[in-house]
Design a protein around this motif. Structure first.
Motif, PDB file in Angstrom:
ATOM      1  N   VAL A 138       0.858  -1.191   0.000  1.00  0.00           N
ATOM      2  CA  VAL A 138       0.000   0.000   0.000  1.00  0.00           C
ATOM      3  C   VAL A 138       0.889   1.234   0.000  1.00  0.00           C
ATOM      4  N   ASP A 139       0.551   2.180  -0.834  1.00  0.00           N
ATOM      5  CA  ASP A 139       1.301   3.419  -0.912  1.00  0.00           C
ATOM      6  C   ASP A 139       0.305   4.563  -0.812  1.00  0.00           C
ATOM      7  N   PHE A 165       2.353  10.109   2.827  1.00  0.00           N
ATOM      8  CA  PHE A 165       2.749   9.382   4.037  1.00  0.00           C
ATOM      9  C   PHE A 165       3.983   8.540   3.719  1.00  0.00           C
ATOM     10  N   ARG A 166       4.878   8.440   4.693  1.00  0.00           N
ATOM     11  CA  ARG A 166       6.049   7.590   4.496  1.00  0.00           C
ATOM     12  C   ARG A 166       5.623   6.133   4.506  1.00  0.00           C
ATOM     13  N   ASP A 167       6.336   5.293   3.730  1.00  0.00           N
ATOM     14  CA  ASP A 167       5.955   3.889   3.625  1.00  0.00           C
ATOM     15  C   ASP A 167       6.025   3.166   4.962  1.00  0.00           C
ATOM     16  N   ASN A 196      -0.402   0.138   9.033  1.00  0.00           N
ATOM     17  CA  ASN A 196      -1.672  -0.410   9.501  1.00  0.00           C
ATOM     18  C   ASN A 196      -2.566  -0.828   8.347  1.00  0.00           C
ATOM     19  N   LEU A 197      -2.665   0.061   7.355  1.00  0.00           N
ATOM     20  CA  LEU A 197      -3.494  -0.256   6.192  1.00  0.00           C
ATOM     21  C   LEU A 197      -2.978  -1.513   5.514  1.00  0.00           C
ATOM     22  N   LYS A 198      -1.656  -1.557   5.374  1.00  0.00           N
ATOM     23  CA  LYS A 198      -1.032  -2.677   4.671  1.00  0.00           C
ATOM     24  C   LYS A 198      -1.252  -3.973   5.437  1.00  0.00           C
ATOM     25  N   PRO A 252      -8.914   5.563   4.431  1.00  0.00           N
ATOM     26  CA  PRO A 252      -9.037   4.973   3.093  1.00  0.00           C
ATOM     27  C   PRO A 252      -9.151   3.457   3.033  1.00  0.00           C
ATOM     28  N   LEU A 253      -9.361   2.761   4.149  1.00  0.00           N
ATOM     29  CA  LEU A 253      -9.329   1.297   4.087  1.00  0.00           C
ATOM     30  C   LEU A 253     -10.454   0.720   3.222  1.00  0.00           C
ATOM     31  N   THR A 254     -11.670   1.260   3.353  1.00  0.00           N
ATOM     32  CA  THR A 254     -12.775   0.771   2.524  1.00  0.00           C
ATOM     33  C   THR A 254     -12.483   1.020   1.054  1.00  0.00           C
ATOM     34  N   LEU A 255     -11.997   2.216   0.767  1.00  0.00           N
ATOM     35  CA  LEU A 255     -11.660   2.568  -0.611  1.00  0.00           C
ATOM     36  C   LEU A 255     -10.660   1.566  -1.192  1.00  0.00           C
TER      37      LEU A 255
END
Lengths: 289, 339
Positions: free
Chosen positions: A80-81, A85-87, A94-96, A135-138
C-alpha cells in the motif's frame, strides 16, 4: 482538518438524532457514490480505479508471477502506498497489515496452484492518490474490483509434473487468458474476495462509510469484514480521525458490535452486487477520465 | 432491498474532444482572441508587456494559465477561468482561524496567503470602544482560537497581496448553528448582499471566497430590520418635540446591547429542530449539486434547486451524479421559463 467547537457540536448533535441526520443526508447504511473503472492498466493482470466525489482516488494493480510453491510462505503479497505518508509510517503499515492479513486468511490461494510444484503468486499494489476519510474501505473495494477482473494466462503444459520436471508453459494468445473467477468455478466455488466496511459509532447510531467531517466527531470507529455473504472476523475498532485528536472518542458498547454485524450482514451484499454489476457493464473502451 | 439505497457506482464519463477545432496558426503575428490554455502562444510580437498569467520565452509570450486574454494598452495578461480566490477590498468572506499571533489572527480564506485579522479590527465583548490593551492581547484566544469560523469583510490588501480583514459590524463575527461547505470561488456571483434567509428557516452566507455557511435563521436577523425601521419611524415622526436625535433610539449598531461575550461564544442554539437540521442538509446537497454542474450560485438558484429537490423524497439519493445533474437541469429550465 479542524472543526470549530460550534461546528463540532452541531454535527455531533445532528448525528445522534434518531434517525441520524448526516450532513449530506445519507441514510445510516448508505455509502458515498463511487466512480469505478477496471482493466485499464496494460501491463498488469488486473487493475481497477475508484474515485469519490470529494476527489479521493485509489488505483490497484494485480500482477501474477509463477513461483515454486514450496519456497513461498504466502501466495499473496500486498503493498500500500499513500501519497503524503512515508511507507514505514504507522498509518500506511496499519493499512497494509489489514489488507494483507485479510487476503492471506480469506483468499483460497490453493486455487492459484498450477502444478504440484508451481503456483501463481499474486502481487497486489495499491496507490491511494488522494483521500480525505480513512481509506481502508476505498482500498479494499478497489482491490475487490481488481482481483475480480484479474486474468491469468492459459496453461498449456501438463498439470501433473510429478514424474517429468518441466516448467509450466502458457498460451501465447492473451485472448485465451482466463479470469481468476474461472479457476474457482471449475472447483464449484464462487470467487468473491473479502471487503472491509468502515462504520462510525456515534450516540447509539452506527453510520456506514463516515466522511471526513463525520470522523471528527465519532465516538468510535469499527472496521467490519464481509466475505461470502456474511460478516466474518477480523472486526476491529479504531479512531478513524487519524490526523487530529478526537475529543469525543470513547469506549465501545458491545451492543454496537452486534448491531454492526447485523448491519454488515444486511447491507454488505448490496455493495458486492453493485461492484459485480459494474464489472459486467464495464466494456473495454479506454476512456478512464 | 434496493442496491442503490446502499451504494451507487458509476463509470467515468469519457471526455469528448471536439476534433473540429481549427488548429491553424496563420494569425500568430497578432494577439489571439478569447480563451488560451497553459503553454499556448499568445503572441510573438515582443512589443507587448508581460502581465499576470503569462511567461516570455525567446521573444514570444505564452499563457501560463487557462483563461481569457486581457489587454490594457500594451499590458497583456491572462485572467484565469478558475483558480484561487483573489481578495478585493469590501468582499464579504468566510474564513477559518489558523494561527493566533502577535496582536493578530491568521485566517485561511482560500487565497494564496492567509489573511490577517488585526486585534484592532474586531469588536470587544460588551461593545466598549477603546484602544486594545495588553490584557486584550493576552486573552485573544478567548475571542477567537484556531479552527474557529468567522465571517468578515476585506478591509485592505497589503502590497504583498495579503488581505487584512475586519469584523467591525454585528453582521460579521463568529459562526454558529450550522454547517460549513466550500465550492470553487469563481461560482459565487458578487452582489450587494451575501447573507440570505431561505425558506425552511435556514440562513446562508455565501462568502465570495467560495466558503459557505448554512445555519438556522436566528431572530436577531429579523430584529435588525425592525430596529432600523423603528428608528426611521421616530425620525419621521419628528413632530414629537421630546425626540432628541440619537437619545431615545437604540444605537444603530446596537453594539452595547448585543456584543457581550455572547458574540464570541461557542455554544449553539439548544433548540434546533430536526426539520431545520434536515433542511440544512438539503440545502447543502443543493449547493453541492449546483457546484457539480458548474452553475453560478445565487440566492435564487439555491431556492429553485431547493424546490426541485422536493421531488426527491429520499434526500440521500441527491448525492448521486444523475440526481445532481437533474437538479441542475431543473434550475436551468426554470430560469429559461422565467426569462
Amino acid at each position: 482538518m479542524i472543526l470549530s467547537p460550534a461546528e463540532r457540536s452541531y454535527l455531533y448533535d445532528s448525528l445522534i438524532q434518531k434517525p441520524t441526520i448526516r450532513p449530506d443526508s445519507r441514510a445510516e447504511h448508505q455509502m458515498r457514490p463511487l466512480e469505478a473503472k477496471t482493466s485499464f492498466l496494460p501491463g498488469s493482470n488486473g487493475s481497477a480505479r475508484i474515485r469519490l466525489m470529494d476527489g479521493s482516488e485509489c488505483i490497484v494493480s494485480v500482477k501474477a508471477k509463477v513461483v515454486v510453491a514450496a519456497k513461498e510462505a504466502n501466495l499473496i503479497e500486498c503493498d500500500v502506498d499513500v501519497v503524503g505518508f512515508r511507507d514505514n509510517s504507522n498509518f500506511v503499515s496499519n493499512l497494509k497489515f489489514n489488507l494483507t492479513n485479510l487476503l492471506q486468511q480469506n483468499f483460497p490461494s490453493d486455487y492459484l496452484r498450477l502444478t504440484s510444484k508451481y503456483s501463481f503468486k499474486l502481487f497486489i499494489d495499491c496507490i491511494v492518490i488522494s483521500h480525505s476519510s480513512y481509506p481502508l474501505t476505498l482500498i479494499s473495494l478497489t482491490s475487490y474490483l481488481a482481483l475480480k477482473t484479474t486474468k491469468l494466462p492459459l496453461l498449456v503444459s501438463e498439470t501433473n509434473d510429478e514424474e517429468i520436471a518441466e516448467l509450466p508453459t502458457f498460451s501465447d494468445d492473451w485472448d485465451n487468458a482466463k479470469p481468476i473467477a474461472d479457476y474457482f468455478k471449475g472447483k464449484g466455488k464462487e470467487f468473491q474476495p473479502p471487503i472491509f466496511i468502515t462504520l462510525g459509532y456515534v450516540g447509539s447510531n452506527l453510520i456506514f462509510d463516515p466522511s471526513v467531517e463525520e470522523e471528527q466527531v465519532l465516538e468510535n470507529g469499527l472496521i467490519v469484514t464481509f466475505y461470502n455473504n456474511k460478516v466474518i472476523t477480523p472486526i476491529a475498532n479504531m479512531n478513524l480521525a487519524v490526523n487530529s485528536n478526537n475529543s469525543n472518542f470513547k469506549g465501545l458498547n458491545q451492543t454496537a458490535i452486534i448491531k454492526s454485524i447485523q448491519m454488515g450482514n444486511k447491507f454488505g451484499g448490496a455493495i458486492i452486487r453493485a461492484l459485480d454489476a459494474l464489472i459486467e457493464q464495464d466494456d473495454d473502451n479506454d476512456a478512464i477520465f | 432491498m434496493n442496491v442503490s439505497d446502499v451504494i451507487s457506482i458509476t463509470r467515468p464519463t469519457p471526455a469528448t474532444i471536439d476534433s473540429d477545432v481549427d488548429m491553424s496558426d496563420d494569425e500568430s503575428t497578432q494577439v489571439k482572441l478569447s480563451i488560451v490554455t497553459p503553454g499556448e502562444m499568445v503572441t510573438d510580437d515582443p512589443v507587448w508587456m508581460k502581465g499576470h498569467g503569462t511567461y516570455f520565452l525567446e521573444d514570444k509570450t505564452y499563457s501560463s494559465v487557462a483563461g481569457n486574454i486581457s489587454r490594457v494598452n500594451r499590458l497583456l495578461s491572462v485572467i484565469p477561468l478558475k483558480g484561487r480566490y483573489q481578495p478585493e477590498t469590501g468582499d464579504h468572506i468566510i474564513g477559518r482561524i489558523t494561527e493566533v499571533g502577535n496582536k493578530r489572527w491568521k485566517v485561511d480564506i482560500g487565497c494564496k496567503q492567509d489573511a490577517i485579522l488585526m486585534l484592532g479590527s474586531v469588536n470587544l465583548p460588551g461593545g466598549v470602544l477603546r484602544r486594545k490593551s495588553e490584557s486584550d492581547e493576552l486573552q485573544m484566544r478567548n475571542f477567537l482560537k484556531e479552527g474557529d469560523l468567522l465571517n468578515a469583510e476585506v478591509q485592505t490588501i497589503f502590497n504583498n497581496g495579503i488581505a487584512s480583514l475586519h469584523t467591525r459590524s454585528l453582521k460579521y463575527g463568529k459562526l454558529r448553528n450550522g454547517i460549513f461547505l466550500r465550492v470553487p470561488s469563481n461560482l459565487i456571483v458578487k452582489s450587494k448582499n451575501h447573507s440570505y434567509d431561505l425558506p425552511g428557516n435556514v440562513s446562508v452566507i455565501l462568502g465570495i471566497n467560495g466558503y459557505i455557511w448554512l445555519s438556522k435563521t436566528t431572530n436577531s436577523s429579523h430584529n435588525k430590520n425592525m430596529t432600523v425601521n423603528s428608528n426611521a419611524n421616530k425620525i419621521n415622526a419628528s413632530g414629537d418635540p421630546s425626540y432628541v436625535p440619537g437619545a431615545g433610539s437604540v444605537a444603530i449598531t446596537r453594539l452595547e446591547e448585543e456584543s457581550s461575550w455572547e458574540i464570541y461564544s461557542d455554544k449553539n442554539d439548544p433548540n434546533i429542530t430536526n426539520s431545520v437540521r434536515s433542511n440544512i442538509t438539503r440545502y447543502n446537497n443543493v449547493i453541492k449539486a449546483l457546484a457539480y454542474g458548474d452553475l453560478g450560485i445565487t440566492e435564487q438558484r439555491i431556492i429553485m434547486g431547493y424546490e426541485a429537490s422536493m421531488a426527491f423524497s429520499n434526500v440521500g439519493s441527491m448525492i448521486d451524479k444523475d440526481a445532481m445533474e437533474s437538479i441542475c437541469q431543473d434550475v436551468i429550465n426554470n430560469e429559461k421559463m422565467r426569462g
